[in-house]
Design an enzyme around this catalytic site. Sequence first.
Site, PDB file in Angstrom:
ATOM      1  N   LYS A 207     -13.198 -12.368  14.146  1.00  0.00           N
ATOM      2  CA  LYS A 207     -13.169 -13.221  15.346  1.00  0.00           C
ATOM      3  C   LYS A 207     -14.060 -12.611  16.431  1.00  0.00           C
ATOM      4  O   LYS A 207     -14.881 -13.291  17.014  1.00  0.00           O
ATOM      5  CB  LYS A 207     -11.723 -13.356  15.832  1.00  0.00           C
ATOM      6  CG  LYS A 207     -11.582 -14.175  17.091  1.00  0.00           C
ATOM      7  CD  LYS A 207     -10.136 -14.413  17.452  1.00  0.00           C
ATOM      8  CE  LYS A 207     -10.047 -15.041  18.830  1.00  0.00           C
ATOM      9  NZ  LYS A 207      -8.692 -15.317  19.268  1.00  0.00           N
ATOM     10  N   GLU A 213     -13.510  -1.435  11.544  1.00  0.00           N
ATOM     11  CA  GLU A 213     -13.376  -1.405  10.086  1.00  0.00           C
ATOM     12  C   GLU A 213     -14.310  -2.427   9.438  1.00  0.00           C
ATOM     13  O   GLU A 213     -15.032  -2.138   8.479  1.00  0.00           O
ATOM     14  CB  GLU A 213     -11.926  -1.717   9.677  1.00  0.00           C
ATOM     15  CG  GLU A 213     -10.899  -0.686  10.096  1.00  0.00           C
ATOM     16  CD  GLU A 213     -10.335  -0.910  11.497  1.00  0.00           C
ATOM     17  OE1 GLU A 213     -10.958  -1.649  12.299  1.00  0.00           O
ATOM     18  OE2 GLU A 213      -9.278  -0.345  11.799  1.00  0.00           O
ATOM     19  N   GLY A 268      -6.052 -14.588  15.791  1.00  0.00           N
ATOM     20  CA  GLY A 268      -6.444 -13.992  14.505  1.00  0.00           C
ATOM     21  C   GLY A 268      -5.441 -14.281  13.398  1.00  0.00           C
ATOM     22  O   GLY A 268      -5.796 -14.732  12.318  1.00  0.00           O
ATOM     23  N   ARG A 269      -4.157 -14.059  13.676  1.00  0.00           N
ATOM     24  CA  ARG A 269      -3.142 -14.217  12.617  1.00  0.00           C
ATOM     25  C   ARG A 269      -2.761 -15.680  12.387  1.00  0.00           C
ATOM     26  O   ARG A 269      -1.940 -15.987  11.540  1.00  0.00           O
ATOM     27  CB  ARG A 269      -1.914 -13.379  12.948  1.00  0.00           C
ATOM     28  CG  ARG A 269      -1.325 -13.618  14.321  1.00  0.00           C
ATOM     29  CD  ARG A 269      -0.362 -12.509  14.729  1.00  0.00           C
ATOM     30  NE  ARG A 269       0.086 -12.630  16.108  1.00  0.00           N
ATOM     31  CZ  ARG A 269      -0.550 -12.159  17.161  1.00  0.00           C
ATOM     32  NH1 ARG A 269      -1.707 -11.546  17.010  1.00  0.00           N
ATOM     33  NH2 ARG A 269      -0.076 -12.306  18.377  1.00  0.00           N
ATOM     34  N   GLU A 354       3.165  -8.754  14.753  1.00  0.00           N
ATOM     35  CA  GLU A 354       2.139  -8.716  15.811  1.00  0.00           C
ATOM     36  C   GLU A 354       2.457  -9.765  16.883  1.00  0.00           C
ATOM     37  O   GLU A 354       2.075  -9.623  18.031  1.00  0.00           O
ATOM     38  CB  GLU A 354       0.740  -8.956  15.213  1.00  0.00           C
ATOM     39  CG  GLU A 354      -0.384  -8.412  16.082  1.00  0.00           C
ATOM     40  CD  GLU A 354      -1.734  -8.332  15.370  1.00  0.00           C
ATOM     41  OE1 GLU A 354      -2.129  -7.254  14.921  1.00  0.00           O
ATOM     42  OE2 GLU A 354      -2.401  -9.380  15.256  1.00  0.00           O
ATOM     43  N   HIS A 385      14.058  -3.890  -9.074  1.00  0.00           N
ATOM     44  CA  HIS A 385      13.993  -2.608  -9.781  1.00  0.00           C
ATOM     45  C   HIS A 385      13.449  -1.503  -8.885  1.00  0.00           C
ATOM     46  O   HIS A 385      13.002  -0.473  -9.370  1.00  0.00           O
ATOM     47  CB  HIS A 385      13.129  -2.762 -11.036  1.00  0.00           C
ATOM     48  CG  HIS A 385      13.755  -3.723 -12.013  1.00  0.00           C
ATOM     49  ND1 HIS A 385      14.671  -3.329 -12.953  1.00  0.00           N
ATOM     50  CD2 HIS A 385      13.646  -5.074 -12.124  1.00  0.00           C
ATOM     51  CE1 HIS A 385      15.072  -4.399 -13.642  1.00  0.00           C
ATOM     52  NE2 HIS A 385      14.473  -5.473 -13.143  1.00  0.00           N
ATOM     53  N   LYS A 516      -6.679   2.134  19.008  1.00  0.00           N
ATOM     54  CA  LYS A 516      -8.126   1.904  18.847  1.00  0.00           C
ATOM     55  C   LYS A 516      -8.898   2.745  19.862  1.00  0.00           C
ATOM     56  O   LYS A 516      -9.895   3.377  19.523  1.00  0.00           O
ATOM     57  CB  LYS A 516      -8.464   0.430  19.100  1.00  0.00           C
ATOM     58  CG  LYS A 516      -8.073  -0.517  17.989  1.00  0.00           C
ATOM     59  CD  LYS A 516      -8.633  -1.907  18.286  1.00  0.00           C
ATOM     60  CE  LYS A 516      -7.983  -2.972  17.443  1.00  0.00           C
ATOM     61  NZ  LYS A 516      -8.381  -4.331  17.790  1.00  0.00           N
TER      62      LYS A 516
HETATM   63  O1  F6P Z   1      -6.155  -5.083  15.678  1.00  0.00           O
HETATM   64  C1  F6P Z   1      -5.486  -6.279  15.576  1.00  0.00           C
HETATM   65  C2  F6P Z   1      -6.429  -7.451  15.514  1.00  0.00           C
HETATM   66  O2  F6P Z   1      -6.927  -7.726  16.756  1.00  0.00           O
HETATM   67  C3  F6P Z   1      -5.710  -8.645  14.912  1.00  0.00           C
HETATM   68  O3  F6P Z   1      -5.004  -9.356  15.828  1.00  0.00           O
HETATM   69  C4  F6P Z   1      -6.842  -9.372  14.282  1.00  0.00           C
HETATM   70  O4  F6P Z   1      -6.385 -10.305  13.353  1.00  0.00           O
HETATM   71  C5  F6P Z   1      -7.606  -8.227  13.678  1.00  0.00           C
HETATM   72  O5  F6P Z   1      -7.505  -7.203  14.646  1.00  0.00           O
HETATM   73  C6  F6P Z   1      -9.022  -8.495  13.312  1.00  0.00           C
HETATM   74  O6  F6P Z   1      -9.799  -8.893  14.405  1.00  0.00           O
HETATM   75  P1  F6P Z   1     -11.209  -9.560  14.234  1.00  0.00           P
HETATM   76  O7  F6P Z   1     -11.032 -10.828  13.482  1.00  0.00           O
HETATM   77  O8  F6P Z   1     -11.720  -9.784  15.626  1.00  0.00           O
HETATM   78  O9  F6P Z   1     -12.094  -8.609  13.475  1.00  0.00           O
END
Ligand code: F6P
Length: 552
Positions: A207, A213, A268-269, A354, A385, A516
């Site tokens: 987003k 990452e 995002g979620r 979240e 199990h 972060k």
């Molecule tokens: O760190 C949490 C977050 O902001 C989530 O809410 C989001 O889904 C995820 O990181 C990834 O964010 P992006 O889509 O901006 O890379």
Amino acid sequence: MNTLISHTPIWAKLKTHQQYIAQQHLRDLFALDPKRFDKFSIEAEGFLLDYSKNYITDETVNLLLELANKVQLEESINRLFSGEKVNNTEQRAALHTALRNRSNTPIKVDGKDVMPEINKVLVKMQQFTEQVRNAEWRGYTGKPIESIVNIGIGGSDLGPAMVTKALTAYHHPRLKAYFVSNVDATHLSNTLATLDPETTLFIIASKTFTTQETLLNAHSARSWLVKHLGNEQAVAKHFVAISTAKQKVIEFGINPINMFEFWDWVGGRYSLWSAIGLPIAVMIGMDKFEELLDGAHKLDQHFKNTDLANNLPTLFALLEVWYSSFFGIKTQAVLPYDYSLELFPAYLQQLAMESLGKRVTREGRNIDYSTCPIIWGSAGNNGQHAFYQLLHQGTQLIPADFIIAIDSQNDLNGHQDAVLSNALAQAHALMMGRTANETQLEAHKLKQEDKHLEQLINQIPHRVFPGDQPSNSLVYQKLTPSILGKLIALYEHKVFVESVCWNINPFDQWGVELGKQVANMLLPALSSPMDTNINLGVDSSTLGLLKYISKN
Ligand code: F6P
């Protein structure tokens, strides 16, 4: 709301009622009322929700509905759907429902109808997915695409990964999907090791297009591709992006023609319904992706238009509020007896935790009641199990959601009956338990079969099951795209109803920021030999670890 909900008369009534009902054993509630199943189960939108195995009576349900009215739930639902800025801390709407608004009625944000933009992106997704699936979209060396690698994390990974896995039965036979999220090089390296660069398409999903990452993985994937195909120009045929940040996508080197847009009013979620769903659409086809949207839309209509007493997400949510805020539960298990939903608990962890893992109200006041429990779980039989021992004989109250498909995606003789008998047996056993008397009787029976009586008698305390673990059972016929859309929307709205009861904003996530920030501060110390006198302003433990790692 100025007064905390916990300081209102309805909260006090629920507290008093909890003290009464917590003294009953669930098996007694069943013994008292043979009609419990009829009374506390509803059928709607392709689901049967049996919520009879809960600490509830008619009075409980009435009180919980009174709570829902007190917090003006219906008004909040209308605000959500109409595009009001319900994400008050970020001054944004939360319009995941618009993304699947199949009626296409106008929905306005800041006076502008968002439906034309949504439809435009859907058309672009359709064209792209068809090109990839029909092998019209070819890699740099002219070969059709065979592998789709989604690079994203959090909402840009969990939703699409869960849905793609769940709908494996609908995948295009030539295509395989991979999801890379972790910044540990092992995730990307292991994935790339199995892939042919000539036939691989990377979808960079972020987003913000700033997530550490995702960007590291995207850059490494790009280097891998260019190294193998020998030309920077190959990127155009092997990379597409999904983002709200066009400029940043361009800076990464992806042509905006190959970018699929979404908007800041998509959390995002809550984003799998947007272009973030592109890997799903490529794998199952746009028509099936639209069935997913259709399903969610139907559940939206149910949520918006059904009275609270018969409203699936509302009932579901009120039960969780009941357990979390009044029984003080700390965790909640999600147990899909549908292997296709293997990733559902992980997806739900982000959705619920979240959204609801908060400790202040919308207005910023400290809350004095428990909010979101820890959500955990795994596909049904596997869990049996592994961790069910604790559910049956541990010391904590842990409500569970059994999510049960009547039919599997695959038909092997005897398998599905085994799944179903286990699902029903576990919910029954968790609720009923087995008393010392019953255990003793069983011991005597076993004695007749020549087992050692003394040993059996000694085992009795170990073989007693307290029971009294509540659960919901949510049953559907078979996991189709439509049912899956409904299931996800059901849980999304459940989270929303809980947020209204607790007066918290479910659409921000400030809690992810601090880690972060500190990571960014520590990164330079790890990237170059560390100056041992450096003052990073961190505690001695963190500094000690940093020095140890840096030295080694
Ligand atoms: O760190 C949490 C977050 O902001 C989530 O809410 C989001 O889904 C995820 O990181 C990834 O964010 P992006 O889509 O901006 O890379």
